[in-house]
Design a protein around this motif. Structure first.
Motif, PDB file in Angstrom:
ATOM      1  N   SER A  21      -8.261  -7.315  57.794  1.00 19.94           N
ATOM      2  CA  SER A  21      -6.998  -8.016  57.608  1.00 19.94           C
ATOM      3  C   SER A  21      -7.230  -9.221  56.708  1.00 19.94           C
ATOM      4  O   SER A  21      -8.323  -9.786  56.672  1.00 19.94           O
ATOM      5  CB  SER A  21      -6.433  -8.494  58.952  1.00 19.94           C
ATOM      6  OG  SER A  21      -6.158  -7.418  59.807  1.00 19.94           O
ATOM      7  N   CYS A  22      -6.178  -9.610  56.006  1.00 16.66           N
ATOM      8  CA  CYS A  22      -6.231 -10.797  55.154  1.00 16.66           C
ATOM      9  C   CYS A  22      -4.933 -11.565  55.363  1.00 16.66           C
ATOM     10  O   CYS A  22      -3.860 -11.097  54.969  1.00 16.66           O
ATOM     11  CB  CYS A  22      -6.392 -10.394  53.699  1.00 16.66           C
ATOM     12  SG  CYS A  22      -6.252 -11.768  52.534  1.00 16.66           S
ATOM     13  N   ALA A  23      -5.055 -12.712  55.995  1.00 19.89           N
ATOM     14  CA  ALA A  23      -3.892 -13.559  56.241  1.00 19.89           C
ATOM     15  C   ALA A  23      -3.703 -14.499  55.058  1.00 19.89           C
ATOM     16  O   ALA A  23      -4.628 -15.226  54.693  1.00 19.89           O
ATOM     17  CB  ALA A  23      -4.086 -14.342  57.526  1.00 19.89           C
ATOM     18  N   SER A  25      -1.443 -17.491  52.941  1.00 19.59           N
ATOM     19  CA  SER A  25      -0.532 -18.613  53.112  1.00 19.59           C
ATOM     20  C   SER A  25      -0.500 -19.444  51.833  1.00 19.59           C
ATOM     21  O   SER A  25      -1.377 -19.335  50.985  1.00 19.59           O
ATOM     22  CB  SER A  25      -0.971 -19.494  54.295  1.00 19.59           C
ATOM     23  OG  SER A  25      -2.252 -20.032  54.067  1.00 19.59           O
ATOM     24  N   GLY A  26       0.547 -20.237  51.708  1.00 28.30           N
ATOM     25  CA  GLY A  26       0.642 -21.149  50.577  1.00 28.30           C
ATOM     26  C   GLY A  26       1.364 -20.605  49.359  1.00 28.30           C
ATOM     27  O   GLY A  26       1.439 -21.273  48.329  1.00 28.30           O
ATOM     28  N   TYR A  27       1.885 -19.379  49.459  1.00 25.10           N
ATOM     29  CA  TYR A  27       2.629 -18.801  48.347  1.00 25.10           C
ATOM     30  C   TYR A  27       3.534 -17.707  48.878  1.00 25.10           C
ATOM     31  O   TYR A  27       3.437 -17.324  50.046  1.00 25.10           O
ATOM     32  CB  TYR A  27       1.674 -18.240  47.289  1.00 25.10           C
ATOM     33  CG  TYR A  27       0.872 -17.036  47.758  1.00 25.10           C
ATOM     34  CD1 TYR A  27      -0.270 -17.193  48.550  1.00 25.10           C
ATOM     35  CD2 TYR A  27       1.249 -15.752  47.416  1.00 25.10           C
ATOM     36  CE1 TYR A  27      -0.991 -16.105  48.987  1.00 25.10           C
ATOM     37  CE2 TYR A  27       0.531 -14.648  47.839  1.00 25.10           C
ATOM     38  CZ  TYR A  27      -0.598 -14.838  48.621  1.00 25.10           C
ATOM     39  OH  TYR A  27      -1.318 -13.744  49.056  1.00 25.10           O
ATOM     40  N   THR A  28       4.380 -17.193  48.017  1.00 26.90           N
ATOM     41  CA  THR A  28       5.287 -16.116  48.414  1.00 26.90           C
ATOM     42  C   THR A  28       4.543 -14.798  48.314  1.00 26.90           C
ATOM     43  O   THR A  28       4.426 -14.205  47.248  1.00 26.90           O
ATOM     44  CB  THR A  28       6.538 -16.090  47.518  1.00 26.90           C
ATOM     45  OG1 THR A  28       7.158 -17.365  47.555  1.00 26.90           O
ATOM     46  CG2 THR A  28       7.512 -15.024  48.007  1.00 26.90           C
ATOM     47  N   HIS A  29       4.034 -14.377  49.449  1.00 27.30           N
ATOM     48  CA  HIS A  29       3.138 -13.217  49.517  1.00 27.30           C
ATOM     49  C   HIS A  29       3.738 -11.976  48.871  1.00 27.30           C
ATOM     50  O   HIS A  29       3.052 -11.241  48.159  1.00 27.30           O
ATOM     51  CB  HIS A  29       2.818 -12.959  50.987  1.00 27.30           C
ATOM     52  CG  HIS A  29       1.951 -11.765  51.224  1.00 27.30           C
ATOM     53  ND1 HIS A  29       0.603 -11.734  50.932  1.00 27.30           N
ATOM     54  CD2 HIS A  29       2.245 -10.552  51.734  1.00 27.30           C
ATOM     55  CE1 HIS A  29       0.114 -10.568  51.260  1.00 27.30           C
ATOM     56  NE2 HIS A  29       1.082  -9.819  51.755  1.00 27.30           N
ATOM     57  N   SER A  30       5.004 -11.756  49.081  1.00 27.38           N
ATOM     58  CA  SER A  30       5.623 -10.507  48.631  1.00 27.38           C
ATOM     59  C   SER A  30       5.665 -10.378  47.119  1.00 27.38           C
ATOM     60  O   SER A  30       5.783  -9.282  46.586  1.00 27.38           O
ATOM     61  CB  SER A  30       7.037 -10.388  49.205  1.00 27.38           C
ATOM     62  OG  SER A  30       7.833 -11.475  48.768  1.00 27.38           O
ATOM     63  N   ASN A  31       5.552 -11.486  46.398  1.00 28.74           N
ATOM     64  CA  ASN A  31       5.636 -11.443  44.940  1.00 28.74           C
ATOM     65  C   ASN A  31       4.305 -11.153  44.250  1.00 28.74           C
ATOM     66  O   ASN A  31       4.254 -10.935  43.049  1.00 28.74           O
ATOM     67  CB  ASN A  31       6.167 -12.771  44.402  1.00 28.74           C
ATOM     68  CG  ASN A  31       7.616 -13.011  44.791  1.00 28.74           C
ATOM     69  OD1 ASN A  31       8.316 -12.091  45.177  1.00 28.74           O
ATOM     70  ND2 ASN A  31       8.045 -14.250  44.708  1.00 28.74           N
ATOM     71  N   TYR A  32       3.239 -11.177  45.021  1.00 22.96           N
ATOM     72  CA  TYR A  32       1.916 -11.086  44.436  1.00 22.96           C
ATOM     73  C   TYR A  32       1.323  -9.684  44.570  1.00 22.96           C
ATOM     74  O   TYR A  32       1.549  -8.993  45.551  1.00 22.96           O
ATOM     75  CB  TYR A  32       0.969 -12.054  45.133  1.00 22.96           C
ATOM     76  CG  TYR A  32       1.099 -13.490  44.690  1.00 22.96           C
ATOM     77  CD1 TYR A  32       2.326 -14.133  44.686  1.00 22.96           C
ATOM     78  CD2 TYR A  32      -0.026 -14.205  44.288  1.00 22.96           C
ATOM     79  CE1 TYR A  32       2.438 -15.450  44.286  1.00 22.96           C
ATOM     80  CE2 TYR A  32       0.077 -15.523  43.895  1.00 22.96           C
ATOM     81  CZ  TYR A  32       1.306 -16.143  43.894  1.00 22.96           C
ATOM     82  OH  TYR A  32       1.407 -17.450  43.501  1.00 22.96           O
ATOM     83  N   ASP A  72       1.979  -6.197  54.973  1.00 21.66           N
ATOM     84  CA  ASP A  72       3.142  -6.537  55.785  1.00 21.66           C
ATOM     85  C   ASP A  72       3.641  -7.876  55.256  1.00 21.66           C
ATOM     86  O   ASP A  72       3.089  -8.925  55.589  1.00 21.66           O
ATOM     87  CB  ASP A  72       2.757  -6.627  57.261  1.00 21.66           C
ATOM     88  CG  ASP A  72       3.953  -6.861  58.171  1.00 21.66           C
ATOM     89  OD1 ASP A  72       4.963  -7.406  57.693  1.00 21.66           O
ATOM     90  OD2 ASP A  72       3.868  -6.518  59.344  1.00 21.66           O
ATOM     91  N   ASN A  73       4.665  -7.830  54.418  1.00 23.67           N
ATOM     92  CA  ASN A  73       5.147  -9.056  53.783  1.00 23.67           C
ATOM     93  C   ASN A  73       5.762 -10.013  54.791  1.00 23.67           C
ATOM     94  O   ASN A  73       5.709 -11.229  54.607  1.00 23.67           O
ATOM     95  CB  ASN A  73       6.148  -8.716  52.685  1.00 23.67           C
ATOM     96  CG  ASN A  73       5.492  -8.046  51.491  1.00 23.67           C
ATOM     97  OD1 ASN A  73       4.304  -8.251  51.230  1.00 23.67           O
ATOM     98  ND2 ASN A  73       6.248  -7.221  50.782  1.00 23.67           N
ATOM     99  N   ALA A  74       6.320  -9.485  55.861  1.00 20.00           N
ATOM    100  CA  ALA A  74       6.904 -10.349  56.886  1.00 20.00           C
ATOM    101  C   ALA A  74       5.838 -11.187  57.574  1.00 20.00           C
ATOM    102  O   ALA A  74       6.105 -12.307  58.026  1.00 20.00           O
ATOM    103  CB  ALA A  74       7.660  -9.513  57.905  1.00 20.00           C
ATOM    104  N   LYS A  75       4.635 -10.628  57.657  1.00 16.18           N
ATOM    105  CA  LYS A  75       3.521 -11.338  58.308  1.00 16.18           C
ATOM    106  C   LYS A  75       2.576 -11.971  57.295  1.00 16.18           C
ATOM    107  O   LYS A  75       1.554 -12.555  57.681  1.00 16.18           O
ATOM    108  CB  LYS A  75       2.741 -10.379  59.205  1.00 16.18           C
ATOM    109  CG  LYS A  75       3.529  -9.844  60.386  1.00 16.18           C
ATOM    110  CD  LYS A  75       2.667  -8.946  61.253  1.00 16.18           C
ATOM    111  CE  LYS A  75       3.439  -8.448  62.462  1.00 16.18           C
ATOM    112  NZ  LYS A  75       2.618  -7.555  63.324  1.00 16.18           N
TER     113      LYS A  75
END
Length: 124
Positions: A21-23, A25-32, A72-75
């Motif tokens: 898993s890779c958590a 943070s600090g940016y809009t995950h879904s755009n990357y 999982d963009n929500a997470k």
């Protein structure tokens, strides 16, 4: 501040499975674009799998069928399911995020942010 934290590594026997898993943070995950890379001792870092913001995926040819990347963009979390592990899969596995991975590839220079890595060791 962008932060990527990997987890889920460990030691398994040949034929076993692990889920990394890779958590993020600090940016809009879904755009990357997101990717997994690995580096074994004495070897060059290589791309394992990547997943674009639209969900399309690419894999290293040698790993197709054994590894599955998902997000999982929500997470704000990236995953790598690894099955039928082999001793040659032993490496440090890194998570990476790219602002603009165009064209969509596994070239490490296209990814802007990197985690610290999680160790995977497969014994025979």
């Amino acid at each position: 501040q962008v932060q990527l934290v990997e987890s889920g590594g460990g030691s398994v026997q040949s034929g076993g499975s692990l889920r990394l898993s890779c958590a993020a943070s600090g940016y809009t995950h879904s755009n990357y674009g997101m990717g997994w890379f690995r580096q074994a001792p004495g070897k060059v870092r290589e791309g394992v799998a990547a997943i674009a913001s639209d969900g399309s995926t690419i894999y290293a040819d040698s790993l197709k069928g054994r590894f599955t990347i998902s997000r999982d963009n929500a997470k704000n979390t990236l995953y790598l399911q690894m099955n039928s592990l082999k001793p040659e899969d032993t490496a440090m596995y890194y998570c990476a995020a790219g602002v603009r991975v165009v064209p969509f590839t596994l070239r490490s220079w296209q990814y802007d942010y990197w985690g610290q890595g999680t160790q995977v060791t497969v014994s025979s």
